[in-house]
Structures are given as structure tokens and as C-alpha cells.
Design a protein around this motif. Structure first.
Motif, short mmCIF file in Angstrom:
data_model
loop_
_atom_site.label_atom_id
_atom_site.label_comp_id
_atom_site.label_asym_id
_atom_site.label_seq_id
_atom_site.Cartn_x
_atom_site.Cartn_y
_atom_site.Cartn_z
N VAL A 20 -8.16 12.32 -4.71
CA VAL A 20 -8.23 10.97 -5.27
C VAL A 20 -7.33 10.07 -4.44
O VAL A 20 -6.41 10.53 -3.76
N GLY A 21 -7.61 8.77 -4.49
CA GLY A 21 -6.88 7.84 -3.64
C GLY A 21 -6.34 6.63 -4.36
O GLY A 21 -7.01 6.08 -5.24
N VAL A 22 -5.13 6.22 -4.00
CA VAL A 22 -4.50 5.01 -4.53
C VAL A 22 -4.41 3.99 -3.40
O VAL A 22 -3.82 4.27 -2.35
N MET A 38 -8.62 0.72 4.25
CA MET A 38 -8.00 1.91 3.64
C MET A 38 -9.02 2.69 2.84
O MET A 38 -9.03 3.93 2.84
N TYR A 39 -9.87 1.98 2.11
CA TYR A 39 -10.90 2.64 1.32
C TYR A 39 -11.81 3.49 2.21
O TYR A 39 -12.10 4.65 1.91
N GLU A 40 -12.25 2.91 3.32
CA GLU A 40 -13.16 3.64 4.21
C GLU A 40 -12.49 4.88 4.79
O GLU A 40 -13.14 5.94 4.94
N GLN A 41 -11.21 4.78 5.11
CA GLN A 41 -10.48 5.94 5.63
C GLN A 41 -10.38 7.04 4.60
O GLN A 41 -10.58 8.23 4.90
N MET A 42 -10.08 6.66 3.35
CA MET A 42 -9.98 7.66 2.29
C MET A 42 -11.33 8.28 1.98
O MET A 42 -11.43 9.49 1.76
N TYR A 88 -8.20 4.36 -7.08
CA TYR A 88 -7.43 3.49 -7.98
C TYR A 88 -6.92 2.31 -7.14
O TYR A 88 -5.84 2.36 -6.57
N PRO A 89 -7.70 1.23 -7.04
CA PRO A 89 -7.29 0.06 -6.25
C PRO A 89 -6.42 -0.88 -7.09
O PRO A 89 -6.92 -1.64 -7.92
N ILE A 90 -5.12 -0.85 -6.85
CA ILE A 90 -4.20 -1.58 -7.72
C ILE A 90 -3.65 -2.82 -6.99
O ILE A 90 -2.46 -2.91 -6.68
N GLY A 91 -4.56 -3.76 -6.76
CA GLY A 91 -4.20 -5.04 -6.16
C GLY A 91 -5.00 -6.15 -6.81
O GLY A 91 -6.17 -5.96 -7.16
N ASP A 135 -1.88 4.75 0.03
CA ASP A 135 -1.48 3.81 1.07
C ASP A 135 -1.26 2.46 0.42
O ASP A 135 -1.74 2.21 -0.68
N TYR A 136 -0.50 1.59 1.07
CA TYR A 136 -0.23 0.28 0.49
C TYR A 136 -0.27 -0.79 1.56
O TYR A 136 -0.07 -0.54 2.74
N ILE A 137 -0.56 -2.01 1.11
CA ILE A 137 -0.92 -3.10 2.02
C ILE A 137 0.24 -4.07 2.29
O ILE A 137 0.24 -4.77 3.29
N LYS A 138 1.19 -4.14 1.37
CA LYS A 138 2.27 -5.14 1.40
C LYS A 138 1.72 -6.54 1.11
O LYS A 138 2.24 -7.54 1.60
N SER A 139 0.69 -6.60 0.32
CA SER A 139 0.07 -7.87 -0.06
C SER A 139 -0.80 -7.64 -1.27
O SER A 139 -1.43 -6.58 -1.40
N TRP A 140 -0.87 -8.64 -2.15
CA TRP A 140 -1.77 -8.57 -3.29
C TRP A 140 -3.20 -8.96 -2.92
O TRP A 140 -4.14 -8.68 -3.66
N ASN A 141 -3.36 -9.61 -1.78
CA ASN A 141 -4.61 -10.33 -1.54
C ASN A 141 -5.37 -9.95 -0.27
O ASN A 141 -6.42 -10.53 -0.01
N ASP A 142 -4.87 -8.99 0.50
CA ASP A 142 -5.49 -8.68 1.79
C ASP A 142 -6.71 -7.76 1.57
O ASP A 142 -6.61 -6.53 1.61
N LYS A 143 -7.86 -8.38 1.37
CA LYS A 143 -9.08 -7.62 1.08
C LYS A 143 -9.53 -6.79 2.27
O LYS A 143 -10.03 -5.67 2.12
N GLU A 144 -9.37 -7.33 3.46
CA GLU A 144 -9.82 -6.62 4.66
C GLU A 144 -9.04 -5.32 4.85
O GLU A 144 -9.63 -4.27 5.13
N ALA A 145 -7.72 -5.39 4.69
CA ALA A 145 -6.90 -4.18 4.84
C ALA A 145 -7.22 -3.17 3.75
O ALA A 145 -7.28 -1.96 4.00
N ALA A 146 -7.45 -3.65 2.53
CA ALA A 146 -7.78 -2.76 1.43
C ALA A 146 -9.09 -2.03 1.69
O ALA A 146 -9.20 -0.81 1.46
#
Length: 317
Positions: free
Chosen positions: A151-153, A196-200, A209-212, A182-193
Motif C-alpha cells: 500500500v502507498g501513502v 509518485m502515484y505512477e512510481q508506486m 492514501y493520497p493525503i494532500g 513519499d511526500y511532496i513538501k506541498s499541499w498543492n503540487d498535483k504533478e509531483a503527486a
């Protein structure tokens, strides 16, 4: 410096005019600052709905300003809100804590409220969700429903309490599961999120569990398109992706804002660091996906009720 001169001038003007709309100590008008746009952001949408609930209950005027981030923007926005007769200001992010603490000295008859901070004063209140437990229960669901045992966060910041809660919940329910995070250091960076999803996903993660704030909805829609599962965040997101969302960890921001406004109106809102959890009825789990076995749904309901009664999670009993 120019902004502070403006503030000081306005404070003197209020003193000279008597500032009649602040004398009651009750709600006059209510304002909200948001650090990003409302539309498409689950966190901001919930905050805005809370503002609407306050408007209806107290029959007052409400004001909101989106994309207010910098020191100058915050000072100017507060100044404008006060000129509009606002005496209760919500800052819908932790970013506002330091600025509210400074500005509160110039507006002693205005109460400032913001989220997730450790700064407070006589007229500054920090609201905090105790998100550990909701993460735990979401993790239990993910641990039960994964087929790949991965599972991925996808987090915004490493400090989010729901991360540790989710990890503990997954491992309590299914010790064989690997939790990728993994974490983005931003609430709003959709591209980075999404990256990360594709990598996971490439690593066989099948529950996410996308918590942004801004990207949870986009990730969940992609999860559904890929035939995988997710746990929703902040809002009940089952209707967004009914085939993908197992349940949601809901923070009832709108309800908490309404409670806060009531306390202010009654003169009971004190400058403090306030924390809220399931017991306060402002955190809950959302509706369950029909793919989850009914006996496990019942088990989760019973486990949540036990936590409400005892404040102990299953791994603490």
C-alpha cells in the motif's frame, strides 16, 4: 513598513470612531483567508462550506479571499476584512499562525483562528485535528483489502499525524504488508503527486492514501481508472470514485468552524491550542465500499466506537 503604517492609521481611526461594531464581543461579520483556490481542493471546499454554515446560522455577512500567501497579502487582506466589519477571521492553513500572532496586537477586538500550529495569544486560537486515529482506521481498511500486500501513502508533509497512524493501522491488520511512503513538501503540487502515484503503481501498490488537499481527488480518479483502491481524505470521496474508494478519513472542517463561531459568539472562545478527534464528532470514517466484506465493516465500526469510549486504539489496549 507601508502596510504597518496603514494598520496603525486604521487602529487610530477605530479608536476615534468608537468602533461600535466590535463592542458587543459577539459575531459581527466573518472572514476567511485561503492559501490557494477553493474549487477542486477538498480542504478548502470544506472550509468554505463552514463559512456558509456560519452565514446561515448567524445571519451575518461573510468575506473570503483566495490565494493569500505572502506577508504583504495577509496584512492587506486582514486590513480589508476589518474595514468590512469582520471581527472573527479564519486562516485556513498553518501558514497564517505567525502572521496572525503579529497582527493580533493591532486588532485586539478581532479574534484570529488558524489551523495546525503551536502559536496562540489572547485573541489567537489554533485548531488542530488529532489525525492519528483516523489514519489508523484507514490503514486497517487498506491492510485488509490489499491483494499485493503493498500500500502507498502520498503525503504532503512528513509531519502529518495520519501518516504514522496509517502505518500502524496497516501493520496491525496485516503485518505482511509493505507501506511505501513519499511526500511532496506541498499541499498543492498535483504533478509531483501523480508522478509518485505512477512510481508506486509500478511497484505493485494496489491501495493508495493520497493525503494532500489539492491532489487527493485527482489521484483517486486515476486509481479508479487503473482498477485499484484508495482511502479518501478530508471529505467523503466515495462518490468521486465509487469503484475505488474503500472509505474516507473525514475531517469535518465545516462543522468545526461552526462550533468555533458559536463559542466566539457566546464569549467562550479563548486564545489557546485546541485539539479535536472522533470524540468531538468532527472526525469520522466515510461510507464503506460495497467490496469490503460486511463482517469487516462491522468490525471497523465496533473498533471506532471502542476508541470513542476509551481513547485507546486496538494496538494500545
Amino acid at each position: 513598513m507601508k502596510s504597518f503604517k496603514h494598520i496603525l492609521f486604521f487602529v487610530l481611526l477605530l479608536l476615534l470612531t468608537g468602533c461600535s461594531y466590535f463592542e458587543t464581543g459577539q459575531i459581527q461579520n466573518v472572514g476567511m483567508l485561503l492559501d490557494s483556490a477553493i474549487e477542486g481542493n477538498a480542504w478548502n471546499e470544506s472550509g468554505y462550506n463552514g463559512l456558509l454554515r456560519i452565514e446561515e446560522e448567524f445571519d451575518t455577512e461573510i468575506f473570503y479571499k483566495e490565494n493569500i500567501n505572502t506577508e504583504e497579502e495577509i496584512r492587506n487582506a486582514v486590513d480589508e476584512l476589518v474595514q468590512d466589519g469582520v471581527n472573527l477571521i479564519f486562516g485556513h492553513s498553518s501558514v497564517y499562525g505567525n502572521y496572525f500572532s503579529e497582527l493580533s496586537r493591532y486588532y485586539p477586538d478581532v479574534h484570529f483562528v488558524y489551523f495546525n500550529g503551536g502559536i496562540y495569544s489572547e485573541n489567537v486560537t489554533s485548531l488542530n485535528f488529532n489525525s492519528h486515529a483516523m489514519g489508523f482506521f484507514g490503514g486497517m481498511v487498506a491492510g485488509e483489502m490489499t491483494e499485493t500486500n503493498k500500500v502507498g501513502v502520498i503525503a504532503a508533509f512528513l509531519w502529518q499525524p495520519e501518516i504514522e497512524g496509517f502505518f500502524e493501522g496497516v501493520n496491525y491488520q496485516n503485518p505482511d504488508v509493505v507501506v511505501e511512503m513519499d511526500y511532496i513538501k506541498s499541499w498543492n503540487d498535483k504533478e509531483a503527486a501523480m508522478s509518485m502515484y505512477e512510481q508506486m503503481k509500478a511497484n505493485d501498490v494496489d491501495v493508495f492514501y493520497p493525503i494532500g488537499d489539492a491532489y487527493s481527488e485527482d489521484i483517486i480518479k486515476q486509481v479508479e481508472a487503473d482498477g485499484l483502491y484508495a482511502v479518501g481524505y478530508v471529505k467523503d470521496q466515495l462518490e468521486i470514485a465509487p469503484d475505488a474508494v474503500l472509505t474516507s478519513t473525514i475531517q469535518h472542517v465545516d462543522k468545526l468552524y461552526e462550533i468555533t463561531a458559536r463559542n466566539f459568539h457566546k464569549g467562550k472562545l479563548k486564545g489557546d491550542i485546541l485539539t479535536f478527534d472522533f470524540q468531538d464528532e468532527v472526525i469520522s470514517l466515510g461510507e464503506f465500499n460495497e467490496d469490503i466484506p460486511e463482517d469487516f465493516q462491522d468490525y471497523i465500526h465496533e473498533t471506532v466506537e471502542a476508541y470513542i469510549d476509551t481513547s485507546l486504539l486496538p494496538n494500545e489496549q
